[in-house]
Design a protein around this motif. Sequence first.
Motif, PDB file in Angstrom:
ATOM      1  N   PRO A 165       7.802   0.107  -4.299  1.00  0.00           N
ATOM      2  CA  PRO A 165       6.984   1.250  -3.878  1.00  0.00           C
ATOM      3  C   PRO A 165       7.093   2.450  -4.814  1.00  0.00           C
ATOM      4  O   PRO A 165       6.100   3.148  -5.041  1.00  0.00           O
ATOM      5  CB  PRO A 165       7.535   1.581  -2.486  1.00  0.00           C
ATOM      6  N   ALA A 166       8.263   2.712  -5.340  1.00  0.00           N
ATOM      7  CA  ALA A 166       8.443   3.864  -6.220  1.00  0.00           C
ATOM      8  C   ALA A 166       7.617   3.726  -7.492  1.00  0.00           C
ATOM      9  O   ALA A 166       7.014   4.702  -7.968  1.00  0.00           O
ATOM     10  CB  ALA A 166       9.924   4.051  -6.559  1.00  0.00           C
ATOM     11  N   ALA A 167       7.573   2.519  -8.045  1.00  0.00           N
ATOM     12  CA  ALA A 167       6.792   2.293  -9.267  1.00  0.00           C
ATOM     13  C   ALA A 167       5.293   2.453  -8.987  1.00  0.00           C
ATOM     14  O   ALA A 167       4.561   3.047  -9.789  1.00  0.00           O
ATOM     15  CB  ALA A 167       7.087   0.901  -9.820  1.00  0.00           C
ATOM     16  N   LEU A 168       4.841   1.930  -7.844  1.00  0.00           N
ATOM     17  CA  LEU A 168       3.423   2.064  -7.498  1.00  0.00           C
ATOM     18  C   LEU A 168       3.085   3.524  -7.200  1.00  0.00           C
ATOM     19  O   LEU A 168       2.009   4.005  -7.571  1.00  0.00           O
ATOM     20  CB  LEU A 168       3.093   1.177  -6.296  1.00  0.00           C
ATOM     21  N   LEU A 169       4.012   4.248  -6.554  1.00  0.00           N
ATOM     22  CA  LEU A 169       3.785   5.655  -6.246  1.00  0.00           C
ATOM     23  C   LEU A 169       3.563   6.476  -7.518  1.00  0.00           C
ATOM     24  O   LEU A 169       2.697   7.364  -7.553  1.00  0.00           O
ATOM     25  CB  LEU A 169       4.963   6.221  -5.455  1.00  0.00           C
ATOM     26  N   ASP A 170       4.310   6.181  -8.561  1.00  0.00           N
ATOM     27  CA  ASP A 170       4.121   6.900  -9.829  1.00  0.00           C
ATOM     28  C   ASP A 170       2.704   6.710 -10.351  1.00  0.00           C
ATOM     29  O   ASP A 170       2.079   7.660 -10.854  1.00  0.00           O
ATOM     30  CB  ASP A 170       5.133   6.409 -10.869  1.00  0.00           C
ATOM     31  N   ARG A 171       2.192   5.494 -10.231  1.00  0.00           N
ATOM     32  CA  ARG A 171       0.834   5.228 -10.730  1.00  0.00           C
ATOM     33  C   ARG A 171      -0.222   5.858  -9.821  1.00  0.00           C
ATOM     34  O   ARG A 171      -1.290   6.277 -10.295  1.00  0.00           O
ATOM     35  CB  ARG A 171       0.622   3.718 -10.870  1.00  0.00           C
ATOM     36  N   VAL A 172       0.056   5.909  -8.503  1.00  0.00           N
ATOM     37  CA  VAL A 172      -0.865   6.580  -7.585  1.00  0.00           C
ATOM     38  C   VAL A 172      -1.000   8.050  -7.961  1.00  0.00           C
ATOM     39  O   VAL A 172      -2.105   8.592  -8.059  1.00  0.00           O
ATOM     40  CB  VAL A 172      -0.369   6.443  -6.125  1.00  0.00           C
ATOM     41  N   LEU A 194       0.857  -1.184   0.000  1.00  0.00           N
ATOM     42  CA  LEU A 194       0.000   0.000   0.000  1.00  0.00           C
ATOM     43  C   LEU A 194       0.893   1.234   0.000  1.00  0.00           C
ATOM     44  O   LEU A 194       1.781   1.360   0.853  1.00  0.00           O
ATOM     45  CB  LEU A 194      -0.916  -0.001   1.226  1.00  0.00           C
ATOM     46  N   VAL A 195       0.653   2.137  -0.942  1.00  0.00           N
ATOM     47  CA  VAL A 195       1.444   3.360  -1.046  1.00  0.00           C
ATOM     48  C   VAL A 195       0.519   4.560  -1.164  1.00  0.00           C
ATOM     49  O   VAL A 195      -0.349   4.607  -2.045  1.00  0.00           O
ATOM     50  CB  VAL A 195       2.395   3.316  -2.267  1.00  0.00           C
ATOM     51  N   LEU A 196       0.699   5.530  -0.247  1.00  0.00           N
ATOM     52  CA  LEU A 196      -0.039   6.786  -0.301  1.00  0.00           C
ATOM     53  C   LEU A 196       0.661   7.773  -1.224  1.00  0.00           C
ATOM     54  O   LEU A 196       1.858   7.644  -1.486  1.00  0.00           O
ATOM     55  CB  LEU A 196      -0.152   7.388   1.097  1.00  0.00           C
ATOM     56  N   GLU A 197      -0.084   8.773  -1.688  1.00  0.00           N
ATOM     57  CA  GLU A 197       0.488   9.700  -2.674  1.00  0.00           C
ATOM     58  C   GLU A 197       1.604  10.562  -2.114  1.00  0.00           C
ATOM     59  O   GLU A 197       2.369  11.165  -2.875  1.00  0.00           O
ATOM     60  CB  GLU A 197      -0.590  10.585  -3.293  1.00  0.00           C
ATOM     61  N   ASP A 198       1.737  10.635  -0.777  1.00  0.00           N
ATOM     62  CA  ASP A 198       2.871  11.365  -0.217  1.00  0.00           C
ATOM     63  C   ASP A 198       4.070  10.461   0.017  1.00  0.00           C
ATOM     64  O   ASP A 198       5.086  10.889   0.583  1.00  0.00           O
ATOM     65  CB  ASP A 198       2.472  12.079   1.078  1.00  0.00           C
ATOM     66  N   GLY A 199       3.961   9.196  -0.420  1.00  0.00           N
ATOM     67  CA  GLY A 199       5.077   8.263  -0.344  1.00  0.00           C
ATOM     68  C   GLY A 199       5.055   7.327   0.848  1.00  0.00           C
ATOM     69  O   GLY A 199       5.855   6.378   0.891  1.00  0.00           O
ATOM     70  N   ARG A 200       4.180   7.542   1.830  1.00  0.00           N
ATOM     71  CA  ARG A 200       4.106   6.639   2.984  1.00  0.00           C
ATOM     72  C   ARG A 200       3.721   5.247   2.490  1.00  0.00           C
ATOM     73  O   ARG A 200       2.770   5.078   1.705  1.00  0.00           O
ATOM     74  CB  ARG A 200       3.068   7.155   3.988  1.00  0.00           C
ATOM     75  N   ARG A 244      -2.484  14.350   7.775  1.00  0.00           N
ATOM     76  CA  ARG A 244      -2.150  14.833   6.428  1.00  0.00           C
ATOM     77  C   ARG A 244      -3.388  15.043   5.556  1.00  0.00           C
ATOM     78  O   ARG A 244      -3.315  15.737   4.543  1.00  0.00           O
ATOM     79  CB  ARG A 244      -1.214  13.830   5.738  1.00  0.00           C
ATOM     80  N   GLY A 245      -4.507  14.412   5.917  1.00  0.00           N
ATOM     81  CA  GLY A 245      -5.728  14.528   5.126  1.00  0.00           C
ATOM     82  C   GLY A 245      -5.911  13.351   4.180  1.00  0.00           C
ATOM     83  O   GLY A 245      -4.970  12.611   3.872  1.00  0.00           O
ATOM     84  N   ALA A 246      -7.172  13.172   3.720  1.00  0.00           N
ATOM     85  CA  ALA A 246      -7.460  12.115   2.743  1.00  0.00           C
ATOM     86  C   ALA A 246      -6.635  12.360   1.489  1.00  0.00           C
ATOM     87  O   ALA A 246      -6.462  13.499   1.054  1.00  0.00           O
ATOM     88  CB  ALA A 246      -8.953  12.106   2.411  1.00  0.00           C
ATOM     89  N   MET A 247      -6.117  11.282   0.917  1.00  0.00           N
ATOM     90  CA  MET A 247      -5.262  11.416  -0.263  1.00  0.00           C
ATOM     91  C   MET A 247      -5.374  10.167  -1.120  1.00  0.00           C
ATOM     92  O   MET A 247      -5.960   9.159  -0.723  1.00  0.00           O
ATOM     93  CB  MET A 247      -3.811  11.642   0.155  1.00  0.00           C
ATOM     94  N   ARG A 248      -4.827  10.247  -2.307  1.00  0.00           N
ATOM     95  CA  ARG A 248      -4.857   9.102  -3.209  1.00  0.00           C
ATOM     96  C   ARG A 248      -3.953   7.983  -2.680  1.00  0.00           C
ATOM     97  O   ARG A 248      -2.977   8.226  -1.979  1.00  0.00           O
ATOM     98  CB  ARG A 248      -4.413   9.515  -4.614  1.00  0.00           C
TER      99      ARG A 248
END
Length: 386
Positions: free
Chosen positions: A140-147, A8-14, A126-130
């Motif tokens: 994670p980096a590859a999934l983050l790009d798609r997020v 699971l990857v959030l759009e801020d990278g967590r 941080r608030g709701a995010m993608r």
Amino acid sequence: MTAGPALLVLEDGRTFRGESYGAQGETFGEAVFNTGMTGYQETLTDPSYHRQVVVMTAPHIGNTGINDEDSESSRIWVAGYVVRDPARVPSNWRSRRSLDDELIAQGVVGISGIDTRALTRHLRERGAMRVGISSIESDPAALLDRVRASAQMSGTELASEVSTGETYVVPAIGEPRFKVAALDLGIKSMTPHRMAERGIEVHVLPATTTFEELKAVGADGLFFSNGPGDPAATTGQIELLQAALAHGMPYFGICFGNQLFGRALGFGTYKLKYGHRGINQPVMDRTTGKVEVTAHNHGFAVDAPVDGPTQTPYGLASVSHVCLNDDVVEGLELRDDQGALKAFSVQYHPEAAAGPHDASYLFDRFVQLMSGLDDAPSSLLDHQEA
């Protein structure tokens, strides 16, 4: 079959690593959390969760399995599902299959075994995010790009994607007393049932219904349902509601129907930091002074002045309900110059499956409105003086 790893990857990278839960694959949506300890079947099948990945704050989910009676629509609508400790064996006399099997059957990608407390705290801060969940991607980096390439919730119109394609009728239980035109913006099945229990024949209409089509129903009142998406991206339904208000049609709105009512009256709407989602939200009905524990599912709210009425082209509008956690507007009412109630709405869910049922009286208030009766005082002050 043993579940494989999931990411699971959030759009801020967590990033969180856990085990696959439900269908294999990859999914994206807006990450939101639900604080309900029960009612996960109703949550999953609520169309308001369209394009959202739901994080359950209760640690143990799936213990009562899935039955054939409690779904709020014909399918699961959540884009993804996040739980900490899924039940290994469901146990309930109505259970027909496990939650995991149902998620797999409907192609819903999920993740389990992660620290949902830490994830919820992160979303509160941080608030709701993608977010993205994947059981086929380990980087994670590859999934983050798609997020970050996935769709935002703000500015998105979604009601048309979940609405019925054609009108259908839910008959009154017992002798019919009224006929209501209910605009389906993502309606839950319990809502027309609550009206039917009160002798209302409910005509559920597509979100694209015109005013001429509405008048053809010959309804005694108009209802706007809950639903997903940004109310600021909606125009046609607001024009329909304004035309109905101008013709004096009694109106009741729930959730998205509250937000559209606010916009029809000239108020703005805004996105909450992380929203209200759960079945334990305290709300005060300012017309009675009573506090209700209520069911919520909303990420947007109406921006209206809490103190004092506002003159609109349709009458005097005022805030009827507020959330006691954060003072968010939770209800609106519209009255004529003589103080008679013309229309009202609430941001929460009085149909409340799986509960609580503190706010079910609002359906009775709708019946009174269509009957030409108005027993409720127009403000908390009036109630205290009565």
